[in-house]
Design a protein around this motif. Structure first.
Motif, PDB file in Angstrom:
ATOM      1  N   THR A 167     -42.856  49.226 -30.345  1.00 21.72           N
ATOM      2  CA  THR A 167     -41.975  50.268 -29.825  1.00 21.72           C
ATOM      3  C   THR A 167     -42.257  50.496 -28.344  1.00 21.72           C
ATOM      4  O   THR A 167     -43.274  50.056 -27.802  1.00 21.72           O
ATOM      5  CB  THR A 167     -42.189  51.587 -30.579  1.00 21.72           C
ATOM      6  N   ASP A 168     -41.351  51.219 -27.682  1.00 21.40           N
ATOM      7  CA  ASP A 168     -41.562  51.553 -26.266  1.00 21.40           C
ATOM      8  C   ASP A 168     -42.856  52.347 -26.087  1.00 21.40           C
ATOM      9  O   ASP A 168     -43.590  52.138 -25.109  1.00 21.40           O
ATOM     10  CB  ASP A 168     -40.376  52.360 -25.730  1.00 21.40           C
ATOM     11  N   GLU A 172     -46.103  51.307 -23.859  1.00 20.90           N
ATOM     12  CA  GLU A 172     -46.625  52.230 -22.847  1.00 20.90           C
ATOM     13  C   GLU A 172     -48.112  52.490 -23.069  1.00 20.90           C
ATOM     14  O   GLU A 172     -48.898  52.547 -22.112  1.00 20.90           O
ATOM     15  CB  GLU A 172     -45.852  53.544 -22.887  1.00 20.90           C
ATOM     16  N   GLU A 173     -48.515  52.642 -24.339  1.00 22.48           N
ATOM     17  CA  GLU A 173     -49.931  52.841 -24.649  1.00 22.48           C
ATOM     18  C   GLU A 173     -50.754  51.631 -24.229  1.00 22.48           C
ATOM     19  O   GLU A 173     -51.855  51.775 -23.675  1.00 22.48           O
ATOM     20  CB  GLU A 173     -50.098  53.095 -26.147  1.00 22.48           C
ATOM     21  N   TYR A 178     -54.759  50.876 -23.093  1.00 24.50           N
ATOM     22  CA  TYR A 178     -55.558  49.759 -23.617  1.00 24.50           C
ATOM     23  C   TYR A 178     -55.889  48.739 -22.543  1.00 24.50           C
ATOM     24  O   TYR A 178     -57.059  48.334 -22.396  1.00 24.50           O
ATOM     25  CB  TYR A 178     -54.808  49.084 -24.766  1.00 24.50           C
ATOM     26  N   PHE A 179     -54.888  48.301 -21.794  1.00 18.66           N
ATOM     27  CA  PHE A 179     -55.083  47.202 -20.845  1.00 18.66           C
ATOM     28  C   PHE A 179     -56.157  47.514 -19.802  1.00 18.66           C
ATOM     29  O   PHE A 179     -57.092  46.719 -19.628  1.00 18.66           O
ATOM     30  CB  PHE A 179     -53.752  46.850 -20.181  1.00 18.66           C
ATOM     31  N   PRO A 180     -56.073  48.641 -19.092  1.00 15.46           N
ATOM     32  CA  PRO A 180     -57.095  48.884 -18.057  1.00 15.46           C
ATOM     33  C   PRO A 180     -58.488  49.130 -18.619  1.00 15.46           C
ATOM     34  O   PRO A 180     -59.491  48.875 -17.941  1.00 15.46           O
ATOM     35  CB  PRO A 180     -56.569  50.119 -17.312  1.00 15.46           C
ATOM     36  N   ARG A 181     -58.590  49.618 -19.863  1.00  9.56           N
ATOM     37  CA  ARG A 181     -59.893  49.973 -20.425  1.00  9.56           C
ATOM     38  C   ARG A 181     -60.540  48.851 -21.229  1.00  9.56           C
ATOM     39  O   ARG A 181     -61.768  48.799 -21.342  1.00  9.56           O
ATOM     40  CB  ARG A 181     -59.748  51.202 -21.327  1.00  9.56           C
ATOM     41  N   SER A 196     -45.602  40.132 -17.179  1.00 10.77           N
ATOM     42  CA  SER A 196     -46.202  39.481 -18.350  1.00 10.77           C
ATOM     43  C   SER A 196     -45.678  40.078 -19.647  1.00 10.77           C
ATOM     44  O   SER A 196     -45.349  39.356 -20.599  1.00 10.77           O
ATOM     45  CB  SER A 196     -47.724  39.615 -18.309  1.00 10.77           C
ATOM     46  N   VAL A 197     -45.616  41.405 -19.692  1.00 12.27           N
ATOM     47  CA  VAL A 197     -45.121  42.069 -20.901  1.00 12.27           C
ATOM     48  C   VAL A 197     -43.679  41.675 -21.167  1.00 12.27           C
ATOM     49  O   VAL A 197     -43.289  41.368 -22.303  1.00 12.27           O
ATOM     50  CB  VAL A 197     -45.267  43.601 -20.771  1.00 12.27           C
ATOM     51  N   ALA A 198     -42.857  41.663 -20.110  1.00 13.51           N
ATOM     52  CA  ALA A 198     -41.454  41.295 -20.274  1.00 13.51           C
ATOM     53  C   ALA A 198     -41.321  39.864 -20.784  1.00 13.51           C
ATOM     54  O   ALA A 198     -40.527  39.586 -21.691  1.00 13.51           O
ATOM     55  CB  ALA A 198     -40.713  41.459 -18.948  1.00 13.51           C
TER      56      ALA A 198
END
Length: 207
Positions: A167-168, A172-173, A178-181, A196-198
């Motif tokens: 989901t959107d 966003e989460e 998640y990604f930076p941490r 990359s996500v797209a």
């Protein structure tokens, strides 16, 4: 590992109208189907977690999903199987279902857990997500592939869902939390994350 210690006073609270999982069946007018699906996934992840802190994190996420609808979850066990039971919080007192508080038993929702093939189903989802990430890397380069792999890992560990069903809010989460941490990204990875996500979602849709 068991998802949680069952309450010995827990009783079946779902009536004939509160059916078990069946694709296309409306189980509840109060809790959306996609939320019920996510709660079941999180319950399975908590049950199978090898680390208690990890299991607790899954249960906390599950509780936060249900809080919006004033519902709660527990796992009922008998000699042969486990059942996920969702019901209104108002039915509980000190963690125990109060039968005299139940006016409409059909508000309860039950989903069977366990049984043949369950583990294979989740393994198949994770393997498909990894293959999507590998396809991104092969087609668009290592940096996009690394970001896609991080997204695959996120969807596997946090939601046990295919990437193309994200989901959107879940995307966003992933991007914001998640990604930076957890991905330990390089500067190139951070700079190219949105693209990359797209690309990953585009490939997942046609995979």
């Amino acid at each position: 590992m068991t998802d949680e210690t069952p309450d010995p006073e827990a009783v079946p609270v779902a009536g004939p109208g509160a059916v078990a999982s069946d694709e296309g069946t409306d189980e509840s007018a109060e809790v959306p189907q996609d939320v019920i699906d996510d709660v079941e996934r999180l319950t399975r992840l908590a049950r199978d977690a090898v680390d208690e802190q990890e299991a607790a994190a899954y249960r906390k996420r599950r509780a936060s999903l249900l809080d919006e609808y004033d519902f709660t979850a527990r796992v009922r066990e008998d000699d042969t199987h486990e059942t996920l039971v969702l019901h209104p919080e108002e039915w509980l007192e000190d963690g125990v279902v109060q039968m005299d508080a139940i006016e409409d038993v059909d508000r309860g929702i039950e989903r069977p857990l366990g049984g043949p093939g369950d583990g294979a189903e989740w393994d198949a989802i994770a393997e498909r997500n990894r293959e999507i990430a590998e396809a991104v890397g092969a087609e668009h380069g290592a940096v996009h592939g690394e970001n896609a792999a991080a997204l695959a890992e996120f969807m596997n560990n946090h939601y046990a869902k295919p990437i193309d069903s994200a989901t959107d809010d879940e995307i966003e989460e992933f991007v914001a939390e998640y990604f930076p941490r957890n991905a330990w990204p390089s500067e190139k990875q951070r700079d190219r994350l949105d693209r990359s996500v797209a690309l990953t979602l585009e490939i997942a849709d046609s995979f």
